[in-house]
Design a protein around this motif. Sequence first.
Motif, short mmCIF file in Angstrom:
data_model
loop_
_atom_site.label_atom_id
_atom_site.label_comp_id
_atom_site.label_asym_id
_atom_site.label_seq_id
_atom_site.Cartn_x
_atom_site.Cartn_y
_atom_site.Cartn_z
N LEU A 260 16.73 -1.31 15.95
CA LEU A 260 17.96 -0.90 16.64
C LEU A 260 19.13 -0.75 15.67
CD1 LEU A 260 17.79 -2.99 19.95
CD2 LEU A 260 17.14 -0.60 19.57
N CYS A 261 19.08 -1.44 14.54
CA CYS A 261 20.15 -1.33 13.56
C CYS A 261 19.90 -0.19 12.58
CB CYS A 261 20.31 -2.63 12.78
SG CYS A 261 20.94 -3.98 13.78
N GLY A 262 18.82 0.56 12.79
CA GLY A 262 18.52 1.70 11.91
C GLY A 262 17.95 1.28 10.56
N LEU A 263 17.35 0.11 10.50
CA LEU A 263 16.81 -0.38 9.23
C LEU A 263 15.30 -0.18 9.13
CD1 LEU A 263 18.79 -3.74 9.09
CD2 LEU A 263 19.29 -1.65 7.81
N LEU A 264 14.69 0.20 10.26
CA LEU A 264 13.23 0.31 10.31
C LEU A 264 12.92 1.39 11.34
CD1 LEU A 264 10.84 -1.52 9.19
CD2 LEU A 264 10.95 -2.74 11.35
N GLY B 234 7.26 5.71 20.23
CA GLY B 234 8.33 5.40 21.16
C GLY B 234 9.67 5.62 20.49
N ASN B 235 10.74 5.41 21.24
CA ASN B 235 12.04 5.73 20.67
C ASN B 235 13.13 4.84 21.24
OD1 ASN B 235 13.83 6.98 19.08
ND2 ASN B 235 13.62 9.01 20.01
N ALA B 236 14.28 4.88 20.59
CA ALA B 236 15.43 4.14 21.07
C ALA B 236 16.69 4.85 20.62
CB ALA B 236 15.41 2.71 20.53
N THR B 237 17.76 4.71 21.41
CA THR B 237 19.06 5.19 20.97
C THR B 237 20.05 4.04 21.04
OG1 THR B 237 19.79 5.84 23.17
CG2 THR B 237 18.66 7.52 21.88
N VAL B 238 20.99 4.05 20.10
CA VAL B 238 22.06 3.07 20.07
C VAL B 238 23.37 3.85 19.99
CG1 VAL B 238 23.08 1.15 18.79
CG2 VAL B 238 20.59 1.37 18.94
N GLN C 46 30.98 -0.15 18.39
CA GLN C 46 30.79 -0.08 19.85
C GLN C 46 29.75 -1.08 20.31
OE1 GLN C 46 29.91 3.96 21.11
NE2 GLN C 46 31.05 4.74 19.36
N VAL C 47 28.83 -1.38 19.38
CA VAL C 47 27.78 -2.33 19.70
C VAL C 47 27.75 -3.37 18.60
CG1 VAL C 47 25.30 -2.63 20.11
CG2 VAL C 47 26.39 -0.48 20.74
N VAL C 48 27.70 -4.67 18.97
CA VAL C 48 27.62 -5.69 17.94
C VAL C 48 26.37 -6.55 18.16
CG1 VAL C 48 29.36 -7.08 19.14
CG2 VAL C 48 28.84 -7.58 16.79
#
Lengths: 310, 306
Positions: free
Chosen positions: B49-53, B58-62, B154-156
């Motif tokens: 979710l932090c864009g490190l991996l 499947g997928n995700a957006t943050v 926006q997200v922590v």
Amino acid sequence: MTYPAIHIDNLTKSFGPVNAVDHLDLRINRGEMFALVGPDGAGKTTTIRILCGIIPPDGGEVSVLGFDLRRERQHIVNRIGYLSQRFSLYGDLSIDENIEFFAEIHNVRDYKNRRDELFDYMRLTPFRSRYAAQLSGGMKQKLALACTLIHKPELIFLDEPTTGVDPVSRRDFWQILSDLLKSGITIVLTTPYLDEAERCNRVGLMNNGTMMVVDQPKNIKKMMQGTVVELICDNIRAAYKILKEVEKVKEVQAFGDRINLILEDYDSGFPKVESILKSRNITIESSRTVTPSLENVFISLMQEGKVDTT
Amino acid sequence: MNAITVKNLTRKFGDFTAVDNVSFDVKRGEIFGFLGANGAGKTTVIKMLCGLLTSTSGNATVAGYDINTQPESIKRTIGYMSQKFSLYEDLTVSENLNFFGGVYGLNERDLNDRIAWAVEMAGLTDKKGALTGSLPVGWKQRLALGCALLHRPQVVFLDEPTGGVDPVSRRRFWDLIFTLAEEGVTVFVTTHYLDEAEYCNTIMLIHAGKIVAGGSPRQLKTEHIRYPMLEVNCTGIIESLNILQQQDWVIESSVFGTLLHVSVENEEAGSRKIKEVLSEHNITVHGIERIVPSLEDVFIHLTDKP
């Protein structure tokens, strides 16, 4: 066996201008599980280190397991175990080697049976050859406890033993502690988590180097001035903001799906809460009075000015 | 609008599936608790979710950005605070804030505004010149939070933020989090302490790479533990536990400090039977009380399966 496990009279210790321990009196009974809680800098760790003979006190009388701390320190050291906050394991040694090391420090020659027994009991046997650095938080904690127990101490000190350990491992750990207690070992622990302190026989709330309260959790909870009310309503966040400004409300704690209020006087306070929320179009779905938690009491004692806040 | 959407997210390391077909949404301004034992897959999800991996499938957006194709945009939009706080102990409070502001690429004017805001928010006004290493843990925690928020994310993500922090400071920390969420910041938090998970609006529980439960704290407590739970205060806790675990009418039992938690089908009958069977073994029962299960009871119930 008529003496308590720990007997402290008028203990003082300062570091420069700071009185870390300030005329402290405390008795801890044999075979009890005792929690020492308090804010950072309250003097908990210093007290434990003095009791373990690691740092000398400035003044006061201390006896541990019936031995005088000044004159009979070595007798004490031989009979106690100390688990420090960082577990003090050697990451580049295996589980087996860590135990061997601690056995040597404590001059335990014939430790092999004791070791096997502890490994079995803590379910560490399958991992014996693993390096300590490769263990999970829960396994490190169990290994550190095994190291603390290798010389069969009568009294153990655990300084924040569960920090960073997951709930399942924590539950295992508490079960092991209950077992140790049953075998007659006295346990003194510190924890920043008051729900954990609540599981001990007695709790001491420490602040500014002295003891504010020492009692069973259920008695400490009776000291609470006021009533804790759990409120479930729509728009928790708006309600939280509104209630913070209401005079009769001593304290508001917002959780994810409910609010806890502390009212000085329920009969006069609650109708007020109801009418204010109603006037702001917030609907109360349900409310009930609940038993205060140790955290409620702790925070409330602090607000009465008995504890300094940071 | 959702701040985070996760759809069938899977991550494998060789033959090992660390995250297995996980889906959930996090609403904007929500305090979202992500719980799981060590090795359950929590950290792997957070890293994705932090864009490190990247994900295996499947997928995700943050904040609207895709984790696999727009990781750099994600990194600029989120804040991250770890258990270890990642502060420089030999820098002062102001110097740490300056450093992190620089890392986030804030211009000088913006940086000064944000540092003033962070110092005020964290209650560190008198401590700007203090060496970070000399601060109590609770203060460091608030400073680390300030650093993570300098660029107005926006997200922590807060990864076990309260380890070792005393109760007073912890309460204050959660008050801050609450205020942030109200301002619209989405807070994604992991913790091992289930009394803290109570502060979350929604909780998701991950076990062996899969989501096993989710909902508000109240939903979790009422939907997953269907039987009355009794708190038993008696002598010989371990012996009592062993005895109760052999009874076929005991659904679940566990040690809770110096007390036992026992689930039974019926409160009255269960309570009577507990007294009977324990007194047969010469164990004194001091009291039995029906309790609302805690999140810890729910967690143990859902994850402690061999």
